[in-house]
Scaffold this motif. Structure first.
Motif, PDB file in Angstrom:
ATOM      1  N   ALA A  53       0.663  -1.161  -0.219  1.00  0.00           N
ATOM      2  CA  ALA A  53       0.080   0.004  -0.045  1.00  0.00           C
ATOM      3  C   ALA A  53       0.470   1.135  -0.165  1.00  0.00           C
ATOM      4  CB  ALA A  53      -1.122  -0.183   1.316  1.00  0.00           C
ATOM      5  N   ASP A  54       2.037   0.939   0.713  1.00  0.00           N
ATOM      6  CA  ASP A  54       2.666   2.139   0.425  1.00  0.00           C
ATOM      7  C   ASP A  54       3.655   3.268  -0.546  1.00  0.00           C
ATOM      8  OD1 ASP A  54       4.716  -0.201   0.985  1.00  0.00           O
ATOM      9  OD2 ASP A  54       5.731   0.849   1.929  1.00  0.00           O
ATOM     10  N   ARG A  55       3.554   2.050  -1.364  1.00  0.00           N
ATOM     11  CA  ARG A  55       4.023   2.528  -3.311  1.00  0.00           C
ATOM     12  C   ARG A  55       2.673   2.413  -3.942  1.00  0.00           C
ATOM     13  NH1 ARG A  55       8.304  -1.769  -4.886  1.00  0.00           N
ATOM     14  NH2 ARG A  55       8.202  -0.165  -6.686  1.00  0.00           N
ATOM     15  N   VAL A  56       1.894   2.731  -3.532  1.00  0.00           N
ATOM     16  CA  VAL A  56       0.350   2.998  -4.518  1.00  0.00           C
ATOM     17  C   VAL A  56      -0.243   4.602  -3.934  1.00  0.00           C
ATOM     18  CG1 VAL A  56      -1.901   2.312  -5.371  1.00  0.00           C
ATOM     19  CG2 VAL A  56       0.028   0.494  -4.388  1.00  0.00           C
ATOM     20  N   PHE A  57      -0.506   5.361  -4.927  1.00  0.00           N
ATOM     21  CA  PHE A  57      -1.355   6.356  -4.872  1.00  0.00           C
ATOM     22  C   PHE A  57      -2.116   6.961  -5.290  1.00  0.00           C
ATOM     23  CE2 PHE A  57      -1.512  11.184  -5.354  1.00  0.00           C
ATOM     24  CZ  PHE A  57      -1.341  11.195  -3.530  1.00  0.00           C
ATOM     25  N   GLY A  58      -3.225   6.895  -5.009  1.00  0.00           N
ATOM     26  CA  GLY A  58      -4.732   7.810  -5.923  1.00  0.00           C
ATOM     27  C   GLY A  58      -4.959   8.824  -6.311  1.00  0.00           C
ATOM     28  N   VAL A  59      -5.524   9.326  -6.805  1.00  0.00           N
ATOM     29  CA  VAL A  59      -5.931  10.125  -7.928  1.00  0.00           C
ATOM     30  C   VAL A  59      -7.184  10.471  -7.799  1.00  0.00           C
ATOM     31  CG1 VAL A  59      -5.336  12.410  -8.943  1.00  0.00           C
ATOM     32  CG2 VAL A  59      -3.706  10.266  -8.949  1.00  0.00           C
ATOM     33  N   LEU A  60      -7.861  11.357  -7.504  1.00  0.00           N
ATOM     34  CA  LEU A  60      -9.294  11.324  -7.782  1.00  0.00           C
ATOM     35  C   LEU A  60      -9.450  12.918  -8.491  1.00  0.00           C
ATOM     36  CD1 LEU A  60      -8.794   9.161  -4.842  1.00  0.00           C
ATOM     37  CD2 LEU A  60     -10.941  10.261  -3.900  1.00  0.00           C
ATOM     38  N   LEU A  61     -10.540  12.644  -9.310  1.00  0.00           N
ATOM     39  CA  LEU A  61     -10.425  13.652  -9.955  1.00  0.00           C
ATOM     40  C   LEU A  61     -12.131  13.610 -10.394  1.00  0.00           C
ATOM     41  CD1 LEU A  61      -7.751  12.330 -12.455  1.00  0.00           C
ATOM     42  CD2 LEU A  61      -7.403  14.430 -11.369  1.00  0.00           C
ATOM     43  N   PRO A  62     -12.534  14.524  -9.766  1.00  0.00           N
ATOM     44  CA  PRO A  62     -13.865  14.992  -9.391  1.00  0.00           C
ATOM     45  C   PRO A  62     -13.699  16.553 -10.954  1.00  0.00           C
ATOM     46  CG  PRO A  62     -13.714  15.518  -7.843  1.00  0.00           C
ATOM     47  CD  PRO A  62     -11.878  14.908  -8.326  1.00  0.00           C
ATOM     48  N   GLN A  63     -15.388  16.421 -11.743  1.00  0.00           N
ATOM     49  CA  GLN A  63     -15.643  17.699 -12.542  1.00  0.00           C
ATOM     50  C   GLN A  63     -16.267  17.992 -11.912  1.00  0.00           C
ATOM     51  OE1 GLN A  63     -15.038  16.584 -16.809  1.00  0.00           O
ATOM     52  NE2 GLN A  63     -16.551  18.438 -17.419  1.00  0.00           N
ATOM     53  N   GLY A  64     -15.937  19.179 -10.630  1.00  0.00           N
ATOM     54  CA  GLY A  64     -17.028  20.241  -9.917  1.00  0.00           C
ATOM     55  C   GLY A  64     -17.670  18.734  -9.475  1.00  0.00           C
ATOM     56  N   ILE A  81      -4.562   3.248   1.102  1.00  0.00           N
ATOM     57  CA  ILE A  81      -3.743   3.436   0.618  1.00  0.00           C
ATOM     58  C   ILE A  81      -3.558   5.644   0.575  1.00  0.00           C
ATOM     59  CG2 ILE A  81      -3.350   1.930  -1.160  1.00  0.00           C
ATOM     60  CD1 ILE A  81      -5.208   3.728  -3.419  1.00  0.00           C
ATOM     61  N   ALA A  82      -2.041   6.626  -0.088  1.00  0.00           N
ATOM     62  CA  ALA A  82      -2.329   7.500   0.732  1.00  0.00           C
ATOM     63  C   ALA A  82      -3.237   8.366  -1.004  1.00  0.00           C
ATOM     64  CB  ALA A  82      -1.183   7.981   0.314  1.00  0.00           C
ATOM     65  N   HIS A  83      -3.779   9.574  -1.186  1.00  0.00           N
ATOM     66  CA  HIS A  83      -4.340  10.155  -2.456  1.00  0.00           C
ATOM     67  C   HIS A  83      -4.730  11.286  -2.236  1.00  0.00           C
ATOM     68  CE1 HIS A  83      -7.123   9.506   1.062  1.00  0.00           C
ATOM     69  NE2 HIS A  83      -7.928  10.016   0.391  1.00  0.00           N
ATOM     70  N   THR A  84      -4.661  12.193  -2.955  1.00  0.00           N
ATOM     71  CA  THR A  84      -5.022  13.410  -3.469  1.00  0.00           C
ATOM     72  C   THR A  84      -6.744  13.179  -4.213  1.00  0.00           C
ATOM     73  OG1 THR A  84      -3.941  15.661  -3.649  1.00  0.00           O
ATOM     74  CG2 THR A  84      -3.499  13.501  -5.165  1.00  0.00           C
ATOM     75  N   THR A  85      -7.271  14.804  -4.190  1.00  0.00           N
ATOM     76  CA  THR A  85      -8.472  15.039  -4.685  1.00  0.00           C
ATOM     77  C   THR A  85      -8.004  16.510  -6.164  1.00  0.00           C
ATOM     78  OG1 THR A  85      -9.876  13.897  -3.342  1.00  0.00           O
ATOM     79  CG2 THR A  85     -10.928  15.924  -4.904  1.00  0.00           C
ATOM     80  N   ILE A  86      -7.971  16.706  -7.000  1.00  0.00           N
ATOM     81  CA  ILE A  86      -7.546  17.117  -7.441  1.00  0.00           C
ATOM     82  C   ILE A  86      -9.129  17.550  -8.512  1.00  0.00           C
ATOM     83  CG2 ILE A  86      -6.331  18.100 -10.050  1.00  0.00           C
ATOM     84  CD1 ILE A  86      -4.342  16.660  -8.680  1.00  0.00           C
ATOM     85  N   ASN A  87      -9.607  18.724  -8.516  1.00  0.00           N
ATOM     86  CA  ASN A  87     -11.003  18.956  -9.068  1.00  0.00           C
ATOM     87  C   ASN A  87     -10.313  19.540 -10.851  1.00  0.00           C
ATOM     88  OD1 ASN A  87     -13.866  19.847 -10.479  1.00  0.00           O
ATOM     89  ND2 ASN A  87     -14.142  19.392  -8.134  1.00  0.00           N
ATOM     90  N   ILE A  88     -11.310  19.012 -11.303  1.00  0.00           N
ATOM     91  CA  ILE A  88     -10.259  19.705 -13.131  1.00  0.00           C
ATOM     92  C   ILE A  88     -11.907  21.099 -13.937  1.00  0.00           C
ATOM     93  CG2 ILE A  88      -9.011  17.411 -13.300  1.00  0.00           C
ATOM     94  CD1 ILE A  88     -11.743  16.836 -15.548  1.00  0.00           C
ATOM     95  N   LYS A  89     -12.566  21.191 -12.528  1.00  0.00           N
ATOM     96  CA  LYS A  89     -13.680  21.991 -13.028  1.00  0.00           C
ATOM     97  C   LYS A  89     -13.186  23.242 -14.449  1.00  0.00           C
ATOM     98  CE  LYS A  89     -18.204  23.769 -12.151  1.00  0.00           C
ATOM     99  NZ  LYS A  89     -17.761  25.330 -13.033  1.00  0.00           N
ATOM    100  N   ASP A  90     -12.266  23.725 -12.766  1.00  0.00           N
ATOM    101  CA  ASP A  90     -11.805  25.253 -13.252  1.00  0.00           C
ATOM    102  C   ASP A  90     -10.835  24.942 -14.679  1.00  0.00           C
ATOM    103  OD1 ASP A  90     -13.479  26.479 -11.762  1.00  0.00           O
ATOM    104  OD2 ASP A  90     -11.618  26.581 -10.205  1.00  0.00           O
TER     105      ASP A  90
END
Length: 254
Positions: A53-64, A81-90
């Motif tokens: 789990a320490d070598r897997v990273f999740g990227v959550l990418l909602p649009q709005g 797993i570690a993760h980040t959320t990046i909103n792609i709407k803008d």
């Protein structure tokens, strides 16, 4: 007669992922765009089984606002797993505004459908490059067979654990990995109209999967539809054509 062995195949994919990273990024991390659907869930779980789990990273990418983003959080929390959320709407809105300002043609519906997938993949690669990663492609054979993917969007990646498996086979692997059933059986929707993938395609994945593996499709109209989609979209499964220039290459290429 072909019979899918989910236990054996899961083990083989895990070993294949380990080998890929041994040869293509020994100290790298697997970076997975997480949608909360079966494909990204199973891909992430396979990477965890292979690398930890320490070598897997999740990227959550909602649009709005994304109504089902809770499934993405369920997945990353389940796997730990570690993760980040990046909103792609803008980003999406800015790109469309620039196109509308600078193009003399009307922006096509297909552009608006495919652009978010390409922005998501660009962001996934940006995250991956900033954290010594390799991007996992999460596509499966069923979707790829009929072109239900975006080239250089969700069709991109550095390694692809599921691209030779049908939808039913992906689900079976997910169960072997112990994923929550609500992730394995989550009904995929297009995010625009609320229609399911199967509504948009005009046939079920069960019918498509049976046809892929057995060559049998009892409904001739559906068979023709599948065959046409495959023929029209086959280029997505092939390498980019390149001019066959006949000149020597003498540099080492091992």
């Amino acid at each position: 007669m072909y019979r899918f062995d989910a236990e054996r195949t899961t083990g083989e994919i895990v070993r294949w992922i380990r080998d890929f990273f041994e040869n293509n990024g020994k100290d790298c991390n697997a970076v997975v765009a997480i949608s909360g659907g079966k494909d990204s869930s199973v891909t992430a779980a396979l990477c965890v089984a292979a690398l930890g789990a320490d070598r897997v990273f999740g990227v959550l990418l909602p649009q709005g606002e994304q109504g089902d983003i809770d499934k993405s959080y369920l997945l990353v929390n389940h796997l730990g797993i570690a993760h980040t959320t990046i909103n792609i709407k803008d980003m999406y809105d800015a790109a469309i505004a620039e196109m509308e300002k600078n193009l003399d043609v009307e922006i096509s519906k297909q552009t608006t459908i495919n652009l978010p997938a390409r922005i998501r993949m660009a962001m996934t690669y940006a995250v991956s490059q900033s954290m010594n990663g390799r991007v996992a492609n999460t596509g499966n054979l069923s979707e790829d067979w009929v072109g239900y993917s975006t080239r250089y969007g969700d069709g991109a990646g550095d390694f692809s654990p599921l691209s030779k498996l049908t939808v039913q086979e992906v689900k079976a692997v997910g169960r072997v990995l112990g994923l929550p059933e609500e992730l394995v059986e989550k009904v995929p929707i297009d995010g625009l109209t609320g229609l399911t993938d199967e509504d948009n395609l005009g046939f079920t994945y069960a019918v498509l999967d049976e046809y892929i593996r057995t060559g049998v499709c009892e409904d001739e109209d559906v068979k023709a539809l599948i065959d046409n989609k495959h023929r029209w979209n086959k280029f997505k499964l092939e390498l980019m054509p390149s001019f066959p220039f006949d000149a020597p290459i003498k540099a080492c290429d091992e």
